[in-house]
Motif scaffolding. Structure first.
Motif, PDB file in Angstrom:
ATOM      1  N   LEU A 169     -34.513  26.564   5.921  1.00  0.00           N
ATOM      2  CA  LEU A 169     -33.650  27.433   6.734  1.00  0.00           C
ATOM      3  C   LEU A 169     -34.409  28.064   7.907  1.00  0.00           C
ATOM      4  CD1 LEU A 169     -31.579  29.178   3.921  1.00  0.00           C
ATOM      5  CD2 LEU A 169     -30.706  27.583   5.634  1.00  0.00           C
ATOM      6  N   LYS A 170     -35.683  28.375   7.683  1.00  0.00           N
ATOM      7  CA  LYS A 170     -36.489  28.988   8.741  1.00  0.00           C
ATOM      8  C   LYS A 170     -36.944  27.964   9.779  1.00  0.00           C
ATOM      9  CE  LYS A 170     -38.271  32.807   5.951  1.00  0.00           C
ATOM     10  NZ  LYS A 170     -39.404  33.263   5.126  1.00  0.00           N
ATOM     11  N   THR A 171     -37.070  26.709   9.357  1.00  0.00           N
ATOM     12  CA  THR A 171     -37.663  25.676  10.220  1.00  0.00           C
ATOM     13  C   THR A 171     -36.629  24.842  10.965  1.00  0.00           C
ATOM     14  OG1 THR A 171     -39.399  25.507   8.535  1.00  0.00           O
ATOM     15  CG2 THR A 171     -39.413  23.851  10.270  1.00  0.00           C
ATOM     16  N   ILE A 172     -35.558  24.425  10.269  1.00  0.00           N
ATOM     17  CA  ILE A 172     -34.543  23.558  10.872  1.00  0.00           C
ATOM     18  C   ILE A 172     -33.300  24.398  11.150  1.00  0.00           C
ATOM     19  CG2 ILE A 172     -33.219  21.408  10.633  1.00  0.00           C
ATOM     20  CD1 ILE A 172     -36.269  20.988  10.648  1.00  0.00           C
ATOM     21  N   LYS A 173     -33.153  24.795  12.404  1.00  0.00           N
ATOM     22  CA  LYS A 173     -32.079  25.718  12.777  1.00  0.00           C
ATOM     23  C   LYS A 173     -30.740  25.016  12.981  1.00  0.00           C
ATOM     24  CE  LYS A 173     -34.791  29.340  12.935  1.00  0.00           C
ATOM     25  NZ  LYS A 173     -34.681  30.394  11.922  1.00  0.00           N
ATOM     26  N   ARG A 174     -30.789  23.785  13.485  1.00  0.00           N
ATOM     27  CA  ARG A 174     -29.551  23.065  13.790  1.00  0.00           C
ATOM     28  C   ARG A 174     -29.001  22.391  12.531  1.00  0.00           C
ATOM     29  NH1 ARG A 174     -29.291  18.052  18.070  1.00  0.00           N
ATOM     30  NH2 ARG A 174     -27.226  17.332  17.497  1.00  0.00           N
ATOM     31  N   LYS A 175     -27.690  22.349  12.401  1.00  0.00           N
ATOM     32  CA  LYS A 175     -27.068  21.710  11.236  1.00  0.00           C
ATOM     33  C   LYS A 175     -27.567  20.278  11.106  1.00  0.00           C
ATOM     34  CE  LYS A 175     -22.748  20.731   8.902  1.00  0.00           C
ATOM     35  NZ  LYS A 175     -21.293  20.865   8.869  1.00  0.00           N
ATOM     36  N   SER A 176     -28.028  19.907   9.921  1.00  0.00           N
ATOM     37  CA  SER A 176     -28.661  18.603   9.706  1.00  0.00           C
ATOM     38  C   SER A 176     -28.198  17.968   8.404  1.00  0.00           C
ATOM     39  CB  SER A 176     -30.192  18.763   9.671  1.00  0.00           C
ATOM     40  OG  SER A 176     -30.653  19.377  10.850  1.00  0.00           O
ATOM     41  N   ASN A 177     -28.487  16.673   8.270  1.00  0.00           N
ATOM     42  CA  ASN A 177     -28.268  15.957   7.011  1.00  0.00           C
ATOM     43  C   ASN A 177     -29.541  16.082   6.185  1.00  0.00           C
ATOM     44  OD1 ASN A 177     -25.720  14.923   7.844  1.00  0.00           O
ATOM     45  ND2 ASN A 177     -26.792  13.389   9.074  1.00  0.00           N
ATOM     46  N   ILE A 178     -29.426  16.665   5.009  1.00  0.00           N
ATOM     47  CA  ILE A 178     -30.591  16.884   4.153  1.00  0.00           C
ATOM     48  C   ILE A 178     -30.498  15.979   2.929  1.00  0.00           C
ATOM     49  CG2 ILE A 178     -31.965  18.585   2.900  1.00  0.00           C
ATOM     50  CD1 ILE A 178     -31.606  19.217   5.924  1.00  0.00           C
ATOM     51  N   PHE A 179     -31.516  15.142   2.729  1.00  0.00           N
ATOM     52  CA  PHE A 179     -31.597  14.306   1.528  1.00  0.00           C
ATOM     53  C   PHE A 179     -32.692  14.890   0.640  1.00  0.00           C
ATOM     54  CE2 PHE A 179     -29.973  11.560   4.899  1.00  0.00           C
ATOM     55  CZ  PHE A 179     -28.821  11.069   4.303  1.00  0.00           C
ATOM     56  N   LEU A 180     -32.270  15.444  -0.492  1.00  0.00           N
ATOM     57  CA  LEU A 180     -33.189  16.144  -1.396  1.00  0.00           C
ATOM     58  C   LEU A 180     -33.487  15.228  -2.590  1.00  0.00           C
ATOM     59  CD1 LEU A 180     -34.531  18.950  -2.024  1.00  0.00           C
ATOM     60  CD2 LEU A 180     -32.451  19.475  -3.300  1.00  0.00           C
ATOM     61  N   ILE A 181     -34.719  14.726  -2.647  1.00  0.00           N
ATOM     62  CA  ILE A 181     -35.078  13.733  -3.663  1.00  0.00           C
ATOM     63  C   ILE A 181     -35.983  14.350  -4.723  1.00  0.00           C
ATOM     64  CG2 ILE A 181     -36.074  11.458  -4.058  1.00  0.00           C
ATOM     65  CD1 ILE A 181     -35.528  10.781  -1.129  1.00  0.00           C
ATOM     66  N   SER A 182     -35.577  14.202  -5.997  1.00  0.00           N
ATOM     67  CA  SER A 182     -36.327  14.787  -7.117  1.00  0.00           C
ATOM     68  C   SER A 182     -35.825  14.170  -8.420  1.00  0.00           C
ATOM     69  CB  SER A 182     -36.108  16.300  -7.132  1.00  0.00           C
ATOM     70  OG  SER A 182     -36.738  16.902  -8.242  1.00  0.00           O
ATOM     71  N   ASP A 183     -36.502  14.497  -9.532  1.00  0.00           N
ATOM     72  CA  ASP A 183     -35.916  14.162 -10.838  1.00  0.00           C
ATOM     73  C   ASP A 183     -35.123  15.366 -11.358  1.00  0.00           C
ATOM     74  OD1 ASP A 183     -37.994  15.850 -11.460  1.00  0.00           O
ATOM     75  OD2 ASP A 183     -39.116  14.390 -12.653  1.00  0.00           O
ATOM     76  N   PHE A 184     -35.195  16.478 -10.637  1.00  0.00           N
ATOM     77  CA  PHE A 184     -34.429  17.706 -10.908  1.00  0.00           C
ATOM     78  C   PHE A 184     -34.658  18.289 -12.297  1.00  0.00           C
ATOM     79  CE2 PHE A 184     -32.128  15.793  -7.346  1.00  0.00           C
ATOM     80  CZ  PHE A 184     -32.187  16.859  -6.456  1.00  0.00           C
ATOM     81  N   ASP A 185     -35.875  18.102 -12.805  1.00  0.00           N
ATOM     82  CA  ASP A 185     -36.273  18.824 -14.018  1.00  0.00           C
ATOM     83  C   ASP A 185     -36.808  20.176 -13.536  1.00  0.00           C
ATOM     84  OD1 ASP A 185     -36.956  19.590 -16.523  1.00  0.00           O
ATOM     85  OD2 ASP A 185     -38.636  18.202 -16.762  1.00  0.00           O
ATOM     86  N   ILE A 186     -35.875  21.014 -13.068  1.00  0.00           N
ATOM     87  CA  ILE A 186     -36.210  22.189 -12.270  1.00  0.00           C
ATOM     88  C   ILE A 186     -35.443  23.414 -12.789  1.00  0.00           C
ATOM     89  CG2 ILE A 186     -36.008  23.174  -9.925  1.00  0.00           C
ATOM     90  CD1 ILE A 186     -36.092  20.280  -8.884  1.00  0.00           C
ATOM     91  N   PRO A 187     -36.100  24.592 -12.828  1.00  0.00           N
ATOM     92  CA  PRO A 187     -35.366  25.813 -13.203  1.00  0.00           C
ATOM     93  C   PRO A 187     -34.227  26.094 -12.225  1.00  0.00           C
ATOM     94  CG  PRO A 187     -37.747  26.190 -13.149  1.00  0.00           C
ATOM     95  CD  PRO A 187     -37.515  24.827 -12.567  1.00  0.00           C
ATOM     96  N   ASN A 188     -33.404  27.052 -12.561  1.00  0.00           N
ATOM     97  CA  ASN A 188     -32.181  27.348 -11.796  1.00  0.00           C
ATOM     98  C   ASN A 188     -32.432  27.501 -10.283  1.00  0.00           C
ATOM     99  OD1 ASN A 188     -29.486  28.024 -11.327  1.00  0.00           O
ATOM    100  ND2 ASN A 188     -29.972  30.195 -11.418  1.00  0.00           N
ATOM    101  N   PHE A 189     -31.641  26.757  -9.493  1.00  0.00           N
ATOM    102  CA  PHE A 189     -31.775  26.813  -8.035  1.00  0.00           C
ATOM    103  C   PHE A 189     -30.399  26.916  -7.367  1.00  0.00           C
ATOM    104  CE2 PHE A 189     -31.570  22.419  -9.425  1.00  0.00           C
ATOM    105  CZ  PHE A 189     -30.650  21.839  -8.569  1.00  0.00           C
ATOM    106  N   GLU A 190     -29.363  27.219  -8.162  1.00  0.00           N
ATOM    107  CA  GLU A 190     -27.993  27.186  -7.648  1.00  0.00           C
ATOM    108  C   GLU A 190     -27.761  28.186  -6.513  1.00  0.00           C
ATOM    109  OE1 GLU A 190     -23.330  27.465  -9.027  1.00  0.00           O
ATOM    110  OE2 GLU A 190     -24.893  27.373 -10.549  1.00  0.00           O
ATOM    111  N   ARG A 191     -28.306  29.386  -6.638  1.00  0.00           N
ATOM    112  CA  ARG A 191     -28.047  30.413  -5.621  1.00  0.00           C
ATOM    113  C   ARG A 191     -28.595  29.986  -4.257  1.00  0.00           C
ATOM    114  NH1 ARG A 191     -30.497  34.769  -3.509  1.00  0.00           N
ATOM    115  NH2 ARG A 191     -29.163  36.476  -2.787  1.00  0.00           N
ATOM    116  N   SER A 192     -29.834  29.500  -4.234  1.00  0.00           N
ATOM    117  CA  SER A 192     -30.422  29.096  -2.945  1.00  0.00           C
ATOM    118  C   SER A 192     -29.749  27.833  -2.410  1.00  0.00           C
ATOM    119  CB  SER A 192     -31.933  28.897  -3.063  1.00  0.00           C
ATOM    120  OG  SER A 192     -32.259  28.016  -4.103  1.00  0.00           O
TER     121      SER A 192
END
Length: 288
Positions: A169-192
């Motif tokens: 959010l701080k770095t890419i100001k213009r609306k963009s297509n974001i591809f988020l790649i992971s195995d998503f074995d990750i604690p709660n991130f819903e709010r962000s």
């Protein structure tokens, strides 16, 4: 991996990705991610059905008949590829490791973007931002991204998506297509995630190995958590343990997928041994 081996691998992924981006795939990519702005093109006489809000009142007054402004969509977009490089991504049993599959998927998305005259950038993350390549165009830029993905060692740390989203959010100001790649074995991130989806179009891409779904019956096995380093013995011959694990795994996948869809984001599951091109193609086709 030696410098020579790395270069060979980069070139192989570049070749495979470009070969797989046929005109059909590019057409789906293009129509899935349209430009975000409008630029003025021309003025013409008003036609029945035109939006009255687009009337050019100055020209209308001058010629005593209605004229409207015509706008064209700004086609150029920014695509950002965000890749989890925590240690759990350095895993695989069948065709290849997760991080090899990730490199190929990323290259395919990146070459599709620049073929579409879009800029593409890269963020590698674990519990911190490991690497950031700002969005640019060009073949050599994508090759640099592939090299960065392959060269970066997996980190023995848990993934912090909240930090990644804050950086984005701080770095890419213009609306963009974001591809988020992971195995998503990750604690709660819903709010962000909910905050970021208000600004950007996000697609979660979960890369997994088939063995993660069902524990094989191979007796007493010592397991090491790749991110925490914790070691424990598990009796895989116990049908109860295997069944409990399968239920837990299915629940984890469903929870992650629901988190994305609930926030209006796209979500894909891609196995290391599967045809990721078919999955991407079907996704873009349904994303119009």
């Amino acid at each position: 991996m030696t410098a020579e081996e790395l270069l060979k691998k980069v070139r192989l992924i570049e070749f495979k990705s470009k070969r797989k981006i046929n005109s059909l795939f590019l057409g789906e990519y293009h129509s899935s991610f349209k430009g975000v702005g409008m630029t003025f093109s021309e003025v013409r006489q008003y036609q029945y059905g035109d939006d009255v809000r687009k009337i050019d009142w100055n020209k209308t007054a001058r010629f005593n008949e209605p004229f409207v402004k015509i706008f064209e969509e700004e086609r150029e977009m920014i695509s950002m590829i965000l890749i989890d490089i925590s240690a759990s991504m350095n895993f695989g049993t069948r065709k290849q490791f997760k991080n090899d599959t990730v490199a190929e998927i990323s290259a395919t998305l990146a070459f599709s973007a620049i073929k579409n005259n879009d800029k593409v950038g890269l963020i590698l993350y674990s519990d911190k931002i490991e690497s950031f390549i700002p969005p640019k165009k060009g073949n050599s830029h994508v090759v640099r991204m592939i090299k960065e993905i392959l060269e970066t060692e997996p980190k023995p740390a848990q993934t912090n998506l909240n930090l990644v989203f804050d950086f984005l959010l701080k770095t890419i100001k213009r609306k963009s297509n974001i591809f988020l790649i992971s195995d998503f074995d990750i604690p709660n991130f819903e709010r962000s995630l909910s905050i970021v989806t208000k600004k950007h179009d996000i697609t979660g891409i979960r890369v997994y190995d088939d063995i993660e779904k069902i524990f094989p019956n191979i007796g007493l096995v010592k397991f090491k958590d790749l991110e925490t380093g914790k070691i424990q013995w598990i009796n895989t011959s116990s049908s109860k343990i295997r069944e409990e694990y399968s239920k837990y795994y299915a629940m984890l996948v469903t929870r992650v997928e629901n988190t994305f869809t609930k926030n209006g984001a796209g979500f894909l599951n891609i196995p290391t041994q599967g045809d990721y091109i078919k999955v991407l193609f079907n996704y873009f086709k349904g994303h119009h």
